[in-house]
Motif scaffolding. Structure first.
Motif, PDB file in Angstrom:
ATOM      1  N   MET A  36       0.849  -1.165   0.000  1.00  0.00           N
ATOM      2  CA  MET A  36       0.000   0.000   0.000  1.00  0.00           C
ATOM      3  C   MET A  36       0.899   1.233   0.000  1.00  0.00           C
ATOM      4  N   LEU A  37       0.587   2.160  -0.851  1.00  0.00           N
ATOM      5  CA  LEU A  37       1.282   3.436  -0.907  1.00  0.00           C
ATOM      6  C   LEU A  37       0.591   4.397   0.056  1.00  0.00           C
ATOM      7  N   VAL A  38       1.342   5.033   0.939  1.00  0.00           N
ATOM      8  CA  VAL A  38       0.783   5.983   1.893  1.00  0.00           C
ATOM      9  C   VAL A  38       1.339   7.356   1.570  1.00  0.00           C
ATOM     10  N   LEU A  39       0.453   8.333   1.363  1.00  0.00           N
ATOM     11  CA  LEU A  39       0.853   9.696   1.017  1.00  0.00           C
ATOM     12  C   LEU A  39       0.232  10.688   1.998  1.00  0.00           C
ATOM     13  N   SER A  40       0.903  11.778   2.207  1.00  0.00           N
ATOM     14  CA  SER A  40       0.318  12.880   2.973  1.00  0.00           C
ATOM     15  C   SER A  40      -0.077  13.965   1.981  1.00  0.00           C
ATOM     16  N   ARG A  41      -1.274  14.509   2.131  1.00  0.00           N
ATOM     17  CA  ARG A  41      -1.763  15.565   1.256  1.00  0.00           C
ATOM     18  C   ARG A  41      -2.460  16.609   2.112  1.00  0.00           C
ATOM     19  N   ARG A  42      -2.394  17.841   1.670  1.00  0.00           N
ATOM     20  CA  ARG A  42      -3.102  18.934   2.316  1.00  0.00           C
ATOM     21  C   ARG A  42      -4.339  19.252   1.481  1.00  0.00           C
ATOM     22  N   PRO A  43      -5.273  20.012   2.051  1.00  0.00           N
ATOM     23  CA  PRO A  43      -6.446  20.399   1.257  1.00  0.00           C
ATOM     24  C   PRO A  43      -6.038  21.030  -0.076  1.00  0.00           C
ATOM     25  N   HIS A  44      -6.757  20.641  -1.120  1.00  0.00           N
ATOM     26  CA  HIS A  44      -6.584  21.100  -2.500  1.00  0.00           C
ATOM     27  C   HIS A  44      -5.356  20.502  -3.167  1.00  0.00           C
ATOM     28  N   GLU A  45      -4.698  19.547  -2.530  1.00  0.00           N
ATOM     29  CA  GLU A  45      -3.631  18.792  -3.173  1.00  0.00           C
ATOM     30  C   GLU A  45      -4.224  17.454  -3.608  1.00  0.00           C
TER      31      GLU A  45
ATOM     32  N   ILE B  84      -7.163   9.580 -13.869  1.00  0.00           N
ATOM     33  CA  ILE B  84      -7.863   9.612 -12.593  1.00  0.00           C
ATOM     34  C   ILE B  84      -7.109  10.526 -11.637  1.00  0.00           C
ATOM     35  N   VAL B  85      -7.841  11.498 -11.082  1.00  0.00           N
ATOM     36  CA  VAL B  85      -7.248  12.427 -10.123  1.00  0.00           C
ATOM     37  C   VAL B  85      -8.083  12.398  -8.850  1.00  0.00           C
ATOM     38  N   VAL B  86      -7.418  12.188  -7.708  1.00  0.00           N
ATOM     39  CA  VAL B  86      -8.064  12.229  -6.396  1.00  0.00           C
ATOM     40  C   VAL B  86      -7.524  13.459  -5.680  1.00  0.00           C
ATOM     41  N   THR B  87      -8.451  14.342  -5.266  1.00  0.00           N
ATOM     42  CA  THR B  87      -8.068  15.597  -4.634  1.00  0.00           C
ATOM     43  C   THR B  87      -8.660  15.674  -3.234  1.00  0.00           C
ATOM     44  N   VAL B  88      -7.850  16.101  -2.261  1.00  0.00           N
ATOM     45  CA  VAL B  88      -8.345  16.352  -0.905  1.00  0.00           C
ATOM     46  C   VAL B  88      -9.079  17.685  -0.956  1.00  0.00           C
ATOM     47  N   LEU B  89     -10.383  17.665  -0.683  1.00  0.00           N
ATOM     48  CA  LEU B  89     -11.172  18.892  -0.731  1.00  0.00           C
ATOM     49  C   LEU B  89     -11.203  19.599   0.617  1.00  0.00           C
ATOM     50  N   GLU B  90     -11.324  18.797   1.684  1.00  0.00           N
ATOM     51  CA  GLU B  90     -11.485  19.394   3.004  1.00  0.00           C
ATOM     52  C   GLU B  90     -11.103  18.381   4.075  1.00  0.00           C
ATOM     53  N   ILE B  91     -10.510  18.878   5.141  1.00  0.00           N
ATOM     54  CA  ILE B  91     -10.229  18.056   6.311  1.00  0.00           C
ATOM     55  C   ILE B  91     -10.940  18.720   7.473  1.00  0.00           C
ATOM     56  N   SER B  92     -11.827  17.963   8.117  1.00  0.00           N
ATOM     57  CA  SER B  92     -12.601  18.518   9.228  1.00  0.00           C
ATOM     58  C   SER B  92     -12.659  17.471  10.336  1.00  0.00           C
ATOM     59  N   GLY B  93     -11.927  17.690  11.413  1.00  0.00           N
ATOM     60  CA  GLY B  93     -11.884  16.718  12.503  1.00  0.00           C
ATOM     61  C   GLY B  93     -11.283  15.418  12.007  1.00  0.00           C
ATOM     62  N   ASP B  94     -12.043  14.329  12.152  1.00  0.00           N
ATOM     63  CA  ASP B  94     -11.539  13.028  11.713  1.00  0.00           C
ATOM     64  C   ASP B  94     -12.074  12.613  10.345  1.00  0.00           C
ATOM     65  N   LYS B  95     -12.603  13.579   9.588  1.00  0.00           N
ATOM     66  CA  LYS B  95     -13.136  13.271   8.259  1.00  0.00           C
ATOM     67  C   LYS B  95     -12.347  14.003   7.179  1.00  0.00           C
TER      68      LYS B  95
ATOM     69  N   ILE C 205     -13.021  12.987  -6.753  1.00  0.00           N
ATOM     70  CA  ILE C 205     -12.419  12.025  -7.677  1.00  0.00           C
ATOM     71  C   ILE C 205     -12.858  12.358  -9.091  1.00  0.00           C
ATOM     72  N   GLU C 206     -11.906  12.604  -9.948  1.00  0.00           N
ATOM     73  CA  GLU C 206     -12.169  12.825 -11.370  1.00  0.00           C
ATOM     74  C   GLU C 206     -11.721  11.574 -12.110  1.00  0.00           C
ATOM     75  N   ALA C 207     -12.658  10.963 -12.831  1.00  0.00           N
ATOM     76  CA  ALA C 207     -12.348   9.737 -13.561  1.00  0.00           C
ATOM     77  C   ALA C 207     -13.266   9.639 -14.770  1.00  0.00           C
ATOM     78  N   PRO C 208     -12.871   8.883 -15.774  1.00  0.00           N
ATOM     79  CA  PRO C 208     -13.742   8.673 -16.934  1.00  0.00           C
ATOM     80  C   PRO C 208     -15.057   8.026 -16.507  1.00  0.00           C
ATOM     81  N   ALA C 209     -16.091   8.238 -17.299  1.00  0.00           N
ATOM     82  CA  ALA C 209     -17.421   7.728 -16.978  1.00  0.00           C
ATOM     83  C   ALA C 209     -17.458   6.203 -16.893  1.00  0.00           C
ATOM     84  N   ASN C 210     -16.580   5.517 -17.596  1.00  0.00           N
ATOM     85  CA  ASN C 210     -16.603   4.049 -17.582  1.00  0.00           C
ATOM     86  C   ASN C 210     -15.908   3.457 -16.359  1.00  0.00           C
TER      87      ASN C 210
END
Length: 101
Positions: A1-10, A18-29, A34-39
């Motif tokens: 498993m690859l483990v990465l640290s990201r901040r909001p908007h990274e 496929i792009v996965v973006t951290v939108l918001e961090i609030s408490g433990d959530k 996720i941007e990905a093709p429709a298929n």
């Protein structure tokens, strides 16, 4: 498993499409975008597992179903006059085919 640290908007990129973006961090959530093709199917893990389990249960063969099917097939196999061979000329009329009256 690859483990990465990201901040909001990274984000992270998977393959080229496929792009996965951290939108918001609030408490433990963490909210992810996720941007990905429709298929590409994207599901929450618990939903994916529930659907998979339901599909496995639906496709499982019960011994009662097999016995019932064998009984039906056996009953029909003994009644060869009920199902004429396609393309064969009709045979003589049977007593139970006579019109009522």
């Amino acid at each position: 498993m690859l483990v990465l640290s990201r901040r909001p908007h990274e984000g992270i990129r998977i393959r080229h499409d496929i792009v996965v973006t951290v939108l918001e961090i609030s408490g433990d959530k963490v909210r992810l975008g996720i941007e990905a093709p429709a298929n590409v199917q994207i599901h929450r893990e618990e939903i994916y597992l529930a659907v998979r389990r339901a599909n496995e249960e639906a496709s499982a063969t019960s011994s009662a179903a097999v016995a019932g099917l064998a009984r039906v097939i056996g009953d029909r196999a003994g009644d060869t006059a009920a199902a004429p061979t396609p393309g064969a000329p009709p045979g003589p009329p049977r007593a139970d085919d006579a019109p009522a009256g």
